[in-house]
Design a protein around this motif. Structure first.
Motif, short mmCIF file in Angstrom:
data_model
loop_
_atom_site.label_atom_id
_atom_site.label_comp_id
_atom_site.label_asym_id
_atom_site.label_seq_id
_atom_site.Cartn_x
_atom_site.Cartn_y
_atom_site.Cartn_z
N SER A 1 -0.01 10.24 -6.24
CA SER A 1 0.44 8.93 -5.80
C SER A 1 1.87 9.00 -5.32
O SER A 1 2.51 10.06 -5.38
CB SER A 1 0.33 7.92 -6.96
N TYR A 2 2.40 7.86 -4.87
CA TYR A 2 3.77 7.84 -4.39
C TYR A 2 4.75 8.22 -5.50
O TYR A 2 5.82 8.76 -5.24
CB TYR A 2 4.12 6.45 -3.83
N GLN A 3 4.40 7.95 -6.76
CA GLN A 3 5.27 8.28 -7.88
C GLN A 3 5.35 9.79 -8.11
O GLN A 3 6.27 10.25 -8.81
CB GLN A 3 4.74 7.63 -9.16
N ASP A 4 4.44 10.53 -7.54
CA ASP A 4 4.38 11.97 -7.77
C ASP A 4 4.82 12.80 -6.57
O ASP A 4 4.91 14.02 -6.65
CB ASP A 4 2.95 12.37 -8.16
N GLU A 5 5.10 12.13 -5.43
CA GLU A 5 5.45 12.87 -4.22
C GLU A 5 6.72 13.68 -4.39
O GLU A 5 6.94 14.66 -3.68
CB GLU A 5 5.59 11.89 -3.05
N TRP A 6 7.58 13.28 -5.31
CA TRP A 6 8.81 14.03 -5.56
C TRP A 6 8.52 15.47 -5.95
O TRP A 6 9.34 16.37 -5.68
CB TRP A 6 9.64 13.35 -6.65
N PRO B 1 14.90 6.02 -10.89
CA PRO B 1 14.25 7.27 -11.27
C PRO B 1 13.60 7.95 -10.07
O PRO B 1 13.21 7.30 -9.09
CB PRO B 1 13.18 6.81 -12.27
N ILE B 2 13.45 9.24 -10.16
CA ILE B 2 12.89 10.02 -9.05
C ILE B 2 11.45 9.62 -8.77
O ILE B 2 10.97 9.78 -7.65
CB ILE B 2 13.01 11.53 -9.37
N THR B 3 10.76 9.07 -9.76
CA THR B 3 9.36 8.67 -9.57
C THR B 3 9.21 7.41 -8.73
O THR B 3 8.08 7.05 -8.38
CB THR B 3 8.68 8.44 -10.94
N TRP B 4 10.30 6.76 -8.38
CA TRP B 4 10.18 5.57 -7.53
C TRP B 4 9.85 5.92 -6.10
O TRP B 4 9.39 5.07 -5.34
CB TRP B 4 11.49 4.78 -7.56
N VAL C 1 0.83 -1.20 0.00
CA VAL C 1 0.00 0.00 0.00
C VAL C 1 0.86 1.25 0.00
O VAL C 1 0.53 2.26 -0.60
CB VAL C 1 -0.95 -0.01 1.21
N ARG C 2 2.02 1.19 0.69
CA ARG C 2 2.87 2.38 0.79
C ARG C 2 3.40 2.80 -0.57
O ARG C 2 3.83 3.93 -0.76
CB ARG C 2 4.04 2.12 1.74
N TYR C 3 3.39 1.90 -1.58
CA TYR C 3 3.89 2.24 -2.89
C TYR C 3 2.76 2.62 -3.84
O TYR C 3 2.98 2.82 -5.02
CB TYR C 3 4.69 1.08 -3.48
N LYS D 1 -6.27 20.61 -5.22
CA LYS D 1 -6.40 19.41 -6.05
C LYS D 1 -5.08 18.65 -6.01
O LYS D 1 -4.09 19.11 -5.46
CB LYS D 1 -6.74 19.78 -7.50
N SER D 2 -5.08 17.50 -6.65
CA SER D 2 -3.88 16.68 -6.74
C SER D 2 -3.32 16.72 -8.16
O SER D 2 -4.07 16.74 -9.13
CB SER D 2 -4.17 15.23 -6.36
N ILE D 3 -2.00 16.72 -8.25
CA ILE D 3 -1.33 16.73 -9.54
C ILE D 3 -0.45 15.49 -9.66
O ILE D 3 0.13 15.03 -8.68
CB ILE D 3 -0.48 18.01 -9.72
N SER D 4 -0.38 14.94 -10.84
CA SER D 4 0.49 13.80 -11.11
C SER D 4 1.70 14.27 -11.91
O SER D 4 1.72 15.39 -12.44
CB SER D 4 -0.26 12.72 -11.89
N THR D 5 2.69 13.40 -12.03
CA THR D 5 3.85 13.72 -12.86
C THR D 5 3.42 13.93 -14.30
O THR D 5 3.94 14.81 -14.99
CB THR D 5 4.89 12.60 -12.75
#
Length: 816
Positions: free
Chosen positions: A589-594, A643-646, A16-18, A697-701
């Motif tokens: 998502s976790y891929q976008d937290e960067w 990658p930074i998205t990890w 879930v954390r990913y 709102k939320s934004i993705s990469t």
């Protein structure tokens, strides 16, 4: 025959954390049309569902496929579990027969995921023969049972069933019990898209590994391995990506099935700093009837009861110490099960009674909140209003998110109430024995609180003076043979920089507001927290206590120029910037937290540039580059970890400090290179538009990439941003660049020709390199050159001869 998975239980919440936080809560928000059994009854059935000797088969050439996951059971035995709620939800396969075999195949679709898989398995594609597999199907294994009975590829083998059941049932129960929450969700809330498939396999080459298909997750395919890291159970994600149907657009993202737009919390903090609270959450059901809801809370908190609209409801926790270890967090996940389905579109009050110890002591009357994010039960990410009331010992001061609307004292108890005027992502608080300084500027108010006392960890250590022996002897004779007392330096003053911090925070707030628009809240409160980090909540910043100390009184190991710059300049501005990046704009998502950390880091550098000049910013970026290029004992650079998205997956790379360095430092470089490619005006306009377009709102990469495409300069190739993200965001590599050029006089002026050669990166890596042409007078001309595996040529006709041609300093991340 020894089971391969003994002692290796798996908890789905590890993965879930990913995933996007919202995705986890969607697991608990599926449609249900009639009340069913309780969660406790279902959990009991899951625990008691051993393998069924009567459902054992000798199988040959059975194919199992879920999207990208392909499994071939070539020859062996397959035994199913006893039913739970009418379905057989687990099975075990073993190839422990003459010529027995099975094979698992997975081909990640992107370069970054292939790179990740190769890092763990030395192969870009997963092709593993395995001897045993434990399978869990949260919606039932009927598809598999129908296949083996329909195509005649299996025959019943009850003689082996008894042996396999006796051998494997304890293992199966151990693993299956880690999936109780998800199984209960899928039983009480079945979904048309089906449930989750989890496969734990044992191979000779790769050891034990897992493959997961979950149609409800944003990344439906996951492959990974349970491991140990720093003495704790951890999980290495080998690859994680959207399934084929999702990549092709055949399946659409799920809408949130419920939201929580408002919280009201009444919390009493006792003299021993334990907390007892009531949290009321206004929950709005989406477009489907729902009965089961997922929540999370800090492990330090015990949820005692829950009511829905005043009526008791069921609480279900999965009591799994192993599960907590696998999640790598202090949070627990749990379910609330309503007696009857709640109607689509309806609103309800969920009332939780909870208590725990979320406040910690650092010694010398210094306190701080440890469980800052989940000190109360939370469900479904998103923005919400908060109404917070605290009752606490009057000797302490409490600060919180929002505007203080009430303050009263009765006896030894002080009560304060705080309300947020707009929705925010999270709400926190802090308390201590504080001094306070306030600064008003630009329509905003900054309140900075500092500890009156120094925490134990920062107290100076006594130092024994160096003296010669004759003096020691004379001293001992006069002091009855006692040794000379140690010299203790004067203790640092914990609020020494209180006014300086207030001035710096106020200036940073004004600067960010001038670039990105006003913050969500007009009052920003800063409070201390032990350690060397900070954290930015809406209207509330937790700032390292080291930042409050005079630079000369900081611990010796933090007095070098790098640490001094961090604690005196960058940390404050970084956390202030989170009032925009994280508080106003969230990530998907976790891929976008960067994105939030990279934007906050670069905002701090922009502020540093304004105060100290461009050279100061360049020096910081050079330090980031050097750190990212550092190699470990295996010769791998920090930047090569992934990658930074990890996101958090970078922790499993085996490279120390990879997540922090890549997220914060490479993230700042990514923003800096975008700025150079766009130009200052366009880059800052993009950030202002980012705030405006994604406010609350939320934004993705992917969203950020699309936004960046809108701000490329005129006459720029349309695919330049796509190439930029493919190489700097979704992949790894820091190239070494070499420029060669020549200048020749021609009739039209001066002809400049040259080549840029890159080395040290993969053949498919490409970077846009700014070649600066400087003249004796006038503006500098920039020529952008896109590199490749071969030397890239460029040419230009200049009106006059250049005095210098070079790759622009700081224009691109490259090795020295």
């Amino acid at each position: 025959m020894t089971p391969a998975f003994t002692g290796a239980a798996f908890d789905w919440s590890t993965l879930v954390r990913y995933m996007p936080r919202a995705c986890f809560f969607l697991l608990a928000c599926c449609p249900v049309f009639a009340a069913g059994p309780s969660a406790a009854d279902l959990a009991r059935s899951i625990r008691e569902a051993t393998l069924d000797p009567d459902e054992c088969y000798r199988v040959r050439d059975v194919r199992l496929q879920k999207e990208d996951i392909k499994v071939y059971l070539t020859d062996g035995y397959l035994i199913f579990s006893k039913p739970v709620a009418g379905e057989r939800r687990s099975a075990v396969f073993t190839a422990d027969v003459q010529g027995g075999d099975a094979e698992a195949l997975l081909m990640p679709p992107t370069r970054g995921e292939r790179q990740s898989l190769a890092m763990f398995t030395q192969s870009a594609n997963l092709d593993q023969h395995f001897q045993a597999a434990l399978m869990i199907f949260t919606d039932g294994s009927r598809e598999l049972t129908d296949r083996i009975t329909r195509d005649g590829s299996a025959r019943k083998a009850p003689e082996m069933g008894a042996l396999l059941a006796e051998t494997w049932s304890p293992v199966m129960s151990n693993v299956q019990n880690g999936f109780q929450i998800r199984m209960i969700q899928d039983i009480l809330a079945p979904d048309a898209n089906g449930g989750m498939m989890f496969l734990a396999m044992s191979s000779r080459d790769a050891g034990n590994f897992d493959m997961v298909y979950d149609p409800r997750a944003e990344e439906q395919i996951v492959a990974g391995q349970l491991t140990e890291r720093n003495g704790r159970a951890a999980y290495n994600v080998w690859a994680s990506f959207p399934a084929l149907s999702s990549r092709r657009g055949a399946t659409k993202p799920l809408d949130p099935w419920y939201t929580v737009p408002a919280f009201q919390i009444d919390a009493a903090i006792h003299p021993d700093l334990s907390m007892k609270a009531t949290t009321r959450e206004r929950l709005r059901v989406g477009n489907r009837d729902l009965r089961v809801f997922g929540f999370e809370v800090s492990q330090a908190v015990e949820v005692e009861s829950v009511k829905i609209d005043g009526a008791p409801a069921e609480l279900f926790f999965q009591d799994s110490v192993r599960g907590r270890a696998l999640r790598g967090s202090d949070d627990d996940v749990f379910l609330v099960v309503a007696p009857e389905p709640l109607a689509a579109g309806s609103e309800h009050e969920f009332e939780f009674a909870h208590q725990g110890s979320v406040i910690r002591a650092a010694g010398n009357n210094v306190f701080f909140v440890g469980a800052r994010s989940n000190w109360f039960p939370r469900a479904a990410g998103g923005f919400a209003t908060f109404d917070l009331t605290f009752h606490y010992p009057k000797r302490l001061t409490l600060v919180s998110t929002g505007d203080q609307v009430e303050d009263r004292t009765e006896g030894e108890v002080r009560s304060t109430r705080w309300k947020t005027p707009v929705p925010v992502r999270m709400a926190g608080f802090n308390l201590g024995d504080y001094e306070k300084v306030s600064v008003a500027s630009g329509g905003f108010e900054v309140d900075v609180y500092g500890n009156r006392h120094l925490e134990v960890a920062l107290e100076p250590k006594p130092v024994v003076p160096m003296v010669d022996l004759p003096k020691v002897r004379r001293y001992r004779m006069t002091q009855l043979n006692e040794p000379p007392p140690p010299l203790t330096p004067a203790p640092p003053v914990p609020d020494a920089r209180l006014r300086a911090v207030a001035a710096d925070v106020s200036a940073a707030l004004d600067f960010c507001a001038s670039k990105f628009g006003p913050p969500a809240l007009k009052t920003l409160t800063v409070s201390p927290i032990p350690g060397t980090f900070g954290q930015g909540f809406p209207g509330l910043v937790y700032l390292s206590t080291v930042a409050y100390l005079d630079p000369s009184q900081r611990p010796a190991e933090m007095r070098d120029s790098t640490h001094q710059l961090f604690f005196s300049e960058l940390l404050e501005a970084h956390e202030v910037a989170h009032q925009w990046w994280g508080s106003v704009v969230a990530t998907t998502s976790y891929q976008d937290e960067w994105l939030n950390e990279a934007l906050a880091s670069y905002s701090a550098l922009l502020f540093l540039e304004k105060r100290k000049g461009a050279k100061a910013m360049e020096q910081v970026l050079e330090g980031y580059r050097d750190h990212l290029s550092e190699k470990n004992e295996d010769g791998r650079t920090i930047e090569s970890a992934g990658p930074i998205t990890w996101g958090g997956r970078l922790d499993s790379s085996g490279i120390r400090d990879a997540w922090r360095a890549i997220t914060y430092e490479k993230g700042a470089w990514i923003m800096h290179m975008l700025r150079r490619r766009m130009g200052d005006e366009r880059f800052l306009s993009m950030l202002a538009e980012l705030r405006r377009r994604y406010e609350f709102k939320s934004i993705s990469t992917t969203d950020f990439r699309s936004l960046a495409r809108e701000f490329v300069p005129p006459r720029t190739r349309p695919d330049v941003i796509n190439a930029f993200f493919d190489n700097w965001v979704y992949a790894t590599g820091i190239p070494a660049l070499k420029l060669q050029y020549s200048v020749k006089q021609v009739a039209a002026g001066t002809r400049l020709t040259g080549t840029v050669t890159q080395t040290g990166v993969d053949d498919d890596f490409s970077a846009d390199v700014p070649v600066e042409v400087q003249f004796a007078t006038g503006a500098t001309q920039t020529i952008w050159v896109s590199t490749s595996s071969d030397p890239t040529s460029f040419s230009a006709t200049l009106k006059r001869a250049p005095v210098r041609v070079a790759i622009a300093p700081g224009g691109v991340l490259r090795t020295r």
